[in-house]
Design a protein around this motif. Structure first.
Motif, mmCIF file in Angstrom:
data_model
loop_
_atom_site.group_PDB
_atom_site.id
_atom_site.type_symbol
_atom_site.label_atom_id
_atom_site.label_comp_id
_atom_site.label_asym_id
_atom_site.label_seq_id
_atom_site.Cartn_x
_atom_site.Cartn_y
_atom_site.Cartn_z
ATOM 1 N N VAL A 77 0.863 -1.167 0.000
ATOM 2 C CA VAL A 77 0.000 0.000 0.000
ATOM 3 C C VAL A 77 0.907 1.226 0.000
ATOM 4 O O VAL A 77 1.767 1.357 0.871
ATOM 5 N N MET A 78 0.700 2.085 -0.995
ATOM 6 C CA MET A 78 1.578 3.244 -1.147
ATOM 7 C C MET A 78 0.769 4.525 -1.328
ATOM 8 O O MET A 78 -0.392 4.483 -1.719
ATOM 9 N N ARG A 79 1.444 5.645 -1.041
ATOM 10 C CA ARG A 79 0.841 6.973 -1.194
ATOM 11 C C ARG A 79 1.628 7.729 -2.252
ATOM 12 O O ARG A 79 2.847 7.752 -2.228
ATOM 13 N N THR A 80 0.888 8.360 -3.165
ATOM 14 C CA THR A 80 1.529 9.138 -4.232
ATOM 15 C C THR A 80 1.774 10.568 -3.767
ATOM 16 O O THR A 80 1.310 10.972 -2.704
ATOM 17 N N ASP A 81 2.457 11.322 -4.609
ATOM 18 C CA ASP A 81 2.719 12.727 -4.321
ATOM 19 C C ASP A 81 1.435 13.548 -4.247
ATOM 20 O O ASP A 81 1.398 14.600 -3.630
ATOM 21 N N THR A 82 0.347 13.047 -4.825
ATOM 22 C CA THR A 82 -0.948 13.743 -4.754
ATOM 23 C C THR A 82 -1.806 13.201 -3.609
ATOM 24 O O THR A 82 -2.989 13.492 -3.539
ATOM 25 N N LYS A 83 -1.201 12.368 -2.762
ATOM 26 C CA LYS A 83 -1.853 11.780 -1.567
ATOM 27 C C LYS A 83 -2.828 10.649 -1.894
ATOM 28 O O LYS A 83 -3.570 10.204 -1.027
ATOM 29 N N GLU A 84 -2.837 10.182 -3.149
ATOM 30 C CA GLU A 84 -3.682 9.047 -3.505
ATOM 31 C C GLU A 84 -3.077 7.770 -2.921
ATOM 32 O O GLU A 84 -1.864 7.573 -2.955
ATOM 33 N N ILE A 85 -3.935 6.903 -2.404
ATOM 34 C CA ILE A 85 -3.495 5.603 -1.908
ATOM 35 C C ILE A 85 -3.679 4.589 -3.026
ATOM 36 O O ILE A 85 -4.743 4.505 -3.639
ATOM 37 N N CYS A 86 -2.632 3.813 -3.305
ATOM 38 C CA CYS A 86 -2.661 2.768 -4.323
ATOM 39 C C CYS A 86 -2.178 1.465 -3.705
ATOM 40 O O CYS A 86 -1.325 1.470 -2.815
ATOM 41 N N GLY A 116 0.918 6.699 -12.594
ATOM 42 C CA GLY A 116 1.033 8.055 -13.106
ATOM 43 C C GLY A 116 1.468 9.082 -12.079
ATOM 44 O O GLY A 116 1.142 10.263 -12.195
ATOM 45 N N ALA A 117 2.219 8.652 -11.085
ATOM 46 C CA ALA A 117 2.674 9.556 -10.022
ATOM 47 C C ALA A 117 4.108 10.002 -10.264
ATOM 48 O O ALA A 117 4.895 9.281 -10.868
ATOM 49 N N LYS A 118 4.433 11.186 -9.758
ATOM 50 C CA LYS A 118 5.810 11.665 -9.818
ATOM 51 C C LYS A 118 6.629 11.052 -8.692
ATOM 52 O O LYS A 118 7.805 10.775 -8.852
ATOM 53 N N GLU A 119 5.988 10.876 -7.542
ATOM 54 C CA GLU A 119 6.642 10.272 -6.371
ATOM 55 C C GLU A 119 5.686 9.269 -5.736
ATOM 56 O O GLU A 119 4.472 9.422 -5.816
ATOM 57 N N ILE A 120 6.255 8.268 -5.076
ATOM 58 C CA ILE A 120 5.455 7.258 -4.398
ATOM 59 C C ILE A 120 6.260 6.707 -3.238
ATOM 60 O O ILE A 120 7.490 6.590 -3.334
ATOM 61 N N ALA A 121 5.582 6.396 -2.144
ATOM 62 C CA ALA A 121 6.263 5.839 -0.971
ATOM 63 C C ALA A 121 5.297 4.941 -0.211
ATOM 64 O O ALA A 121 4.082 5.182 -0.210
ATOM 65 N N PRO A 122 5.831 3.915 0.433
ATOM 66 C CA PRO A 122 4.970 3.035 1.225
ATOM 67 C C PRO A 122 4.262 3.813 2.342
ATOM 68 O O PRO A 122 4.827 4.732 2.922
ATOM 69 N N VAL A 123 3.036 3.415 2.612
ATOM 70 C CA VAL A 123 2.288 3.982 3.724
ATOM 71 C C VAL A 123 2.942 3.491 5.014
ATOM 72 O O VAL A 123 3.398 2.346 5.090
ATOM 73 N N LYS A 124 2.992 4.331 6.020
ATOM 74 C CA LYS A 124 3.571 3.934 7.302
ATOM 75 C C LYS A 124 2.735 2.815 7.923
ATOM 76 O O LYS A 124 1.494 2.856 7.861
#
Length: 107
Positions: free
Chosen positions: A1-10, A30-38
């Motif tokens: 589960v990750m969060r994009t730079d636009t705060k969308e959860i994928c 289609g995100a510029k940045e993405i990171a795992p949700v804490k």
């Protein structure tokens, strides 16, 4: 589960023996940045705890992406929503129930 730079959860699904390639994940959604949700955010976002997070039955329907390697198998196993519990199903059934996009996600 990750969060994009636009705060969308994928949600991204891949084989347990592989690791998500963040560049491919960014491209897929289609995100510029993405990171795992804490881990401490997972329960409130998905209804699942770390180690038991399933792409099926989350609190909300998030965009879901499944690595194309799942299609090489007649059956796959996903988390049943509880640590240590698994569900066996056909990849097509998982794609159908989640509305997932199939793409290349792994390193």
């Amino acid at each position: 589960v990750m969060r994009t730079d636009t705060k969308e959860i994928c949600v991204f699904c891949q084989s347990a023996v592989n690791e998500i390639n963040l560049k491919k994940a960014r491209t897929a959604c289609g995100a510029k940045e993405i990171a795992p949700v804490k881990p401490e955010e997972l329960l409130s976002l998905t209804g699942y705890v770390r180690g038991g997070c399933s792409p099926v039955g989350m609190k909300r329907q998030f965009r879901t992406f499944i690595d194309k390697s799942a299609l090489l198998h007649e059956k796959i196993h996903i988390s049943a929503g509880v640590r240590g519990e698994q569900i066996e199903l056909a990849p097509g059934d998982l794609i159908s129930v989640t509305g997932a996009t199939v793409c290349d996600l792994v390193l």
